[in-house]
Design a protein around this motif. Structure first.
Motif, PDB file in Angstrom:
ATOM      1  N   ILE A  41       4.666  -3.736   0.913  1.00 47.85           N
ATOM      2  CA  ILE A  41       4.394  -5.288   0.511  1.00 47.85           C
ATOM      3  C   ILE A  41       3.812  -5.687  -0.625  1.00 47.85           C
ATOM      4  O   ILE A  41       3.979  -6.677  -1.374  1.00 47.85           O
ATOM      5  CB  ILE A  41       3.173  -5.655   1.822  1.00 47.85           C
ATOM      6  N   ALA A  42       2.825  -4.747  -1.121  1.00 50.21           N
ATOM      7  CA  ALA A  42       2.056  -4.996  -2.391  1.00 50.21           C
ATOM      8  C   ALA A  42       3.045  -4.932  -3.369  1.00 50.21           C
ATOM      9  O   ALA A  42       3.003  -5.898  -4.414  1.00 50.21           O
ATOM     10  CB  ALA A  42       1.166  -3.686  -2.552  1.00 50.21           C
ATOM     11  N   GLU A  43       4.175  -4.282  -3.499  1.00 51.38           N
ATOM     12  CA  GLU A  43       5.332  -4.457  -4.477  1.00 51.38           C
ATOM     13  C   GLU A  43       5.913  -5.670  -4.560  1.00 51.38           C
ATOM     14  O   GLU A  43       5.986  -6.257  -5.724  1.00 51.38           O
ATOM     15  CB  GLU A  43       6.464  -3.322  -4.083  1.00 51.38           C
ATOM     16  N   LEU A  92      -6.609  -5.704  -1.808  1.00 56.16           N
ATOM     17  CA  LEU A  92      -5.911  -4.503  -0.968  1.00 56.16           C
ATOM     18  C   LEU A  92      -5.094  -5.099   0.251  1.00 56.16           C
ATOM     19  O   LEU A  92      -5.287  -5.750   0.816  1.00 56.16           O
ATOM     20  CB  LEU A  92      -7.367  -3.862  -0.275  1.00 56.16           C
ATOM     21  N   VAL A  93      -3.890  -4.438  -0.087  1.00 56.04           N
ATOM     22  CA  VAL A  93      -2.907  -4.740   0.813  1.00 56.04           C
ATOM     23  C   VAL A  93      -2.377  -4.033   1.904  1.00 56.04           C
ATOM     24  O   VAL A  93      -2.171  -2.583   1.659  1.00 56.04           O
ATOM     25  CB  VAL A  93      -1.681  -4.963  -0.018  1.00 56.04           C
ATOM     26  N   ASP A  94      -2.278  -4.029   3.296  1.00 57.01           N
ATOM     27  CA  ASP A  94      -1.808  -3.458   4.312  1.00 57.01           C
ATOM     28  C   ASP A  94      -0.783  -4.214   4.890  1.00 57.01           C
ATOM     29  O   ASP A  94      -0.610  -5.484   4.835  1.00 57.01           O
ATOM     30  CB  ASP A  94      -2.635  -3.152   5.187  1.00 57.01           C
ATOM     31  N   ASP A  95       0.032  -3.426   5.448  1.00 57.22           N
ATOM     32  CA  ASP A  95       1.185  -4.137   6.318  1.00 57.22           C
ATOM     33  C   ASP A  95       0.649  -4.888   7.349  1.00 57.22           C
ATOM     34  O   ASP A  95       1.026  -5.900   7.814  1.00 57.22           O
ATOM     35  CB  ASP A  95       2.291  -3.046   6.607  1.00 57.22           C
ATOM     36  N   VAL A  96       0.202  -4.202   8.400  1.00 57.60           N
ATOM     37  CA  VAL A  96      -0.432  -4.577   9.724  1.00 57.60           C
ATOM     38  C   VAL A  96      -1.962  -4.262   9.890  1.00 57.60           C
ATOM     39  O   VAL A  96      -2.223  -3.001   9.810  1.00 57.60           O
ATOM     40  CB  VAL A  96       0.552  -4.231  10.667  1.00 57.60           C
ATOM     41  N   ILE A  97      -2.637  -5.074  10.046  1.00 55.66           N
ATOM     42  CA  ILE A  97      -4.053  -4.759  10.611  1.00 55.66           C
ATOM     43  C   ILE A  97      -4.269  -4.969  11.984  1.00 55.66           C
ATOM     44  O   ILE A  97      -3.828  -5.806  12.578  1.00 55.66           O
ATOM     45  CB  ILE A  97      -5.127  -5.648   9.753  1.00 55.66           C
ATOM     46  N   MET A  98      -4.824  -3.664  12.490  1.00 57.61           N
ATOM     47  CA  MET A  98      -4.940  -3.720  13.980  1.00 57.61           C
ATOM     48  C   MET A  98      -6.476  -3.296  14.133  1.00 57.61           C
ATOM     49  O   MET A  98      -7.276  -4.362  14.476  1.00 57.61           O
ATOM     50  CB  MET A  98      -3.818  -2.780  14.647  1.00 57.61           C
ATOM     51  N   SER A  99      -6.728  -2.078  14.435  1.00 64.98           N
ATOM     52  CA  SER A  99      -7.978  -1.486  14.466  1.00 64.98           C
ATOM     53  C   SER A  99      -9.048  -1.821  13.482  1.00 64.98           C
ATOM     54  O   SER A  99     -10.537  -2.257  13.820  1.00 64.98           O
ATOM     55  CB  SER A  99      -8.302  -0.261  15.051  1.00 64.98           C
ATOM     56  N   GLY A 100      -8.689  -1.912  12.243  1.00 65.43           N
ATOM     57  CA  GLY A 100      -9.522  -1.990  11.004  1.00 65.43           C
ATOM     58  C   GLY A 100      -9.973  -0.514  10.439  1.00 65.43           C
ATOM     59  O   GLY A 100     -10.528  -0.393   9.451  1.00 65.43           O
ATOM     60  N   ARG A 101      -9.552   0.413  11.149  1.00 64.35           N
ATOM     61  CA  ARG A 101      -9.947   1.617  10.786  1.00 64.35           C
ATOM     62  C   ARG A 101      -9.324   2.207   9.278  1.00 64.35           C
ATOM     63  O   ARG A 101      -9.815   2.773   8.579  1.00 64.35           O
ATOM     64  CB  ARG A 101      -9.685   2.784  11.850  1.00 64.35           C
ATOM     65  N   THR A 102      -7.993   1.765   9.330  1.00 61.98           N
ATOM     66  CA  THR A 102      -7.265   2.273   8.108  1.00 61.98           C
ATOM     67  C   THR A 102      -8.013   1.465   7.052  1.00 61.98           C
ATOM     68  O   THR A 102      -8.094   2.253   6.100  1.00 61.98           O
ATOM     69  CB  THR A 102      -5.708   1.884   8.136  1.00 61.98           C
ATOM     70  N   VAL A 103      -8.180   0.202   7.129  1.00 60.99           N
ATOM     71  CA  VAL A 103      -8.886  -0.479   6.021  1.00 60.99           C
ATOM     72  C   VAL A 103     -10.149  -0.036   5.747  1.00 60.99           C
ATOM     73  O   VAL A 103     -10.569   0.473   4.539  1.00 60.99           O
ATOM     74  CB  VAL A 103      -8.893  -1.998   6.423  1.00 60.99           C
ATOM     75  N   THR A 120     -10.291  -8.598  -1.682  1.00 55.87           N
ATOM     76  CA  THR A 120      -9.490  -9.366  -0.909  1.00 55.87           C
ATOM     77  C   THR A 120      -8.772  -8.584  -0.032  1.00 55.87           C
ATOM     78  O   THR A 120      -7.862  -7.745  -0.673  1.00 55.87           O
ATOM     79  CB  THR A 120      -9.051 -10.365  -1.858  1.00 55.87           C
ATOM     80  N   LEU A 121      -8.807  -8.526   1.166  1.00 57.91           N
ATOM     81  CA  LEU A 121      -7.975  -7.802   1.999  1.00 57.91           C
ATOM     82  C   LEU A 121      -6.895  -8.778   2.310  1.00 57.91           C
ATOM     83  O   LEU A 121      -6.995 -10.042   2.941  1.00 57.91           O
ATOM     84  CB  LEU A 121      -8.755  -7.281   3.338  1.00 57.91           C
ATOM     85  N   VAL A 122      -5.650  -8.194   2.262  1.00 54.82           N
ATOM     86  CA  VAL A 122      -4.328  -9.020   2.390  1.00 54.82           C
ATOM     87  C   VAL A 122      -3.568  -8.092   3.537  1.00 54.82           C
ATOM     88  O   VAL A 122      -3.405  -6.791   3.486  1.00 54.82           O
ATOM     89  CB  VAL A 122      -3.531  -9.071   1.152  1.00 54.82           C
ATOM     90  N   ALA A 123      -3.053  -8.881   4.486  1.00 53.69           N
ATOM     91  CA  ALA A 123      -2.254  -8.145   5.582  1.00 53.69           C
ATOM     92  C   ALA A 123      -0.977  -9.095   5.978  1.00 53.69           C
ATOM     93  O   ALA A 123      -1.224 -10.160   6.051  1.00 53.69           O
ATOM     94  CB  ALA A 123      -2.969  -7.756   6.739  1.00 53.69           C
ATOM     95  N   LEU A 124       0.194  -8.461   6.040  1.00 52.23           N
ATOM     96  CA  LEU A 124       1.387  -9.145   6.357  1.00 52.23           C
ATOM     97  C   LEU A 124       1.122  -9.843   7.712  1.00 52.23           C
ATOM     98  O   LEU A 124       1.264 -10.831   7.950  1.00 52.23           O
ATOM     99  CB  LEU A 124       2.682  -8.264   6.361  1.00 52.23           C
ATOM    100  N   PHE A 125       0.705  -8.784   8.615  1.00 51.86           N
ATOM    101  CA  PHE A 125       0.547  -9.236  10.064  1.00 51.86           C
ATOM    102  C   PHE A 125      -0.798  -8.775  10.491  1.00 51.86           C
ATOM    103  O   PHE A 125      -1.339  -7.709  10.263  1.00 51.86           O
ATOM    104  CB  PHE A 125       1.883  -8.659  10.816  1.00 51.86           C
TER     105      PHE A 125
END
Length: 164
Positions: A41-43, A92-103, A120-125
């Motif tokens: 996603i960051a790309e 900071l880019v992640d594809d899916v944010i769910m629990s928050g543990r990865t972030v 700035t936290l960015v998530a696709l979903f």
């Protein structure tokens, strides 16, 4: 549930991120994707925003809080970060944010490289099944899944999402 179109979601995310950066007067942020889906996603964001800095990535394998339960991920690639992020603005880019543990794990690693001016936290979903109080600043779509359902991103080319 019908999943959103991935290309449209990426375009929506890039537009929203550009507006967010402009609103907060953030110029030339470091764009850092969390391996692997976040990097894909960051790309796309990097291509659309065209910052002067190269694209960076963070591999959180050694920072996971479930490392002792699940062991090391078999495909650790290591992080590609600048020598320091001290006083820099980070996206900071992640594809899916769910629990928050990865972030949380990614932020822990980033602080090993200095104290950023902002993240700035960015998530696709955003799936919204939080275990930690971490929320994306910019998100393309918030999805409600049934218990036990997950979203899987595959890629990088073609980039696709599926429901598991």
């Amino acid at each position: 549930m019908q999943l959103p179109d991935i290309q449209l979601a990426c375009s929506t995310l890039a537009t929203a991120l550009g507006s967010h950066l402009q609103q907060h007067k953030i110029e030339q942020p470091l764009i850092i994707g969390i391996r692997t889906g976040g990097v894909w996603i960051a790309e796309r964001l990097h291509q659309q925003l065209q910052p002067q800095e190269p694209l960076y990535s963070v591999d959180i394998s050694f920072y996971r809080d479930d490392f002792t339960r699940h062991g090391l991920h078999p495909e650790v690639k290591g992080s590609e970060l600048p020598d320091t992020i001290e006083d820099r603005h980070v996206v900071l880019v992640d594809d899916v944010i769910m629990s928050g543990r990865t972030v949380r794990a990614a932020i822990n690693e980033l602080f090993d490289y200095g104290r950023p001016a902002s993240i700035t936290l960015v998530a696709l979903f955003d799936i919204g099944r939080r275990e930690l109080p971490i929320q994306p600043d910019v998100c393309a779509a918030r999805l409600t899944l049934n218990d036990g359902q997950l979203i899987k991103l595959s890629g990088p080319e073609p980039l696709a999402i599926s429901l598991l």
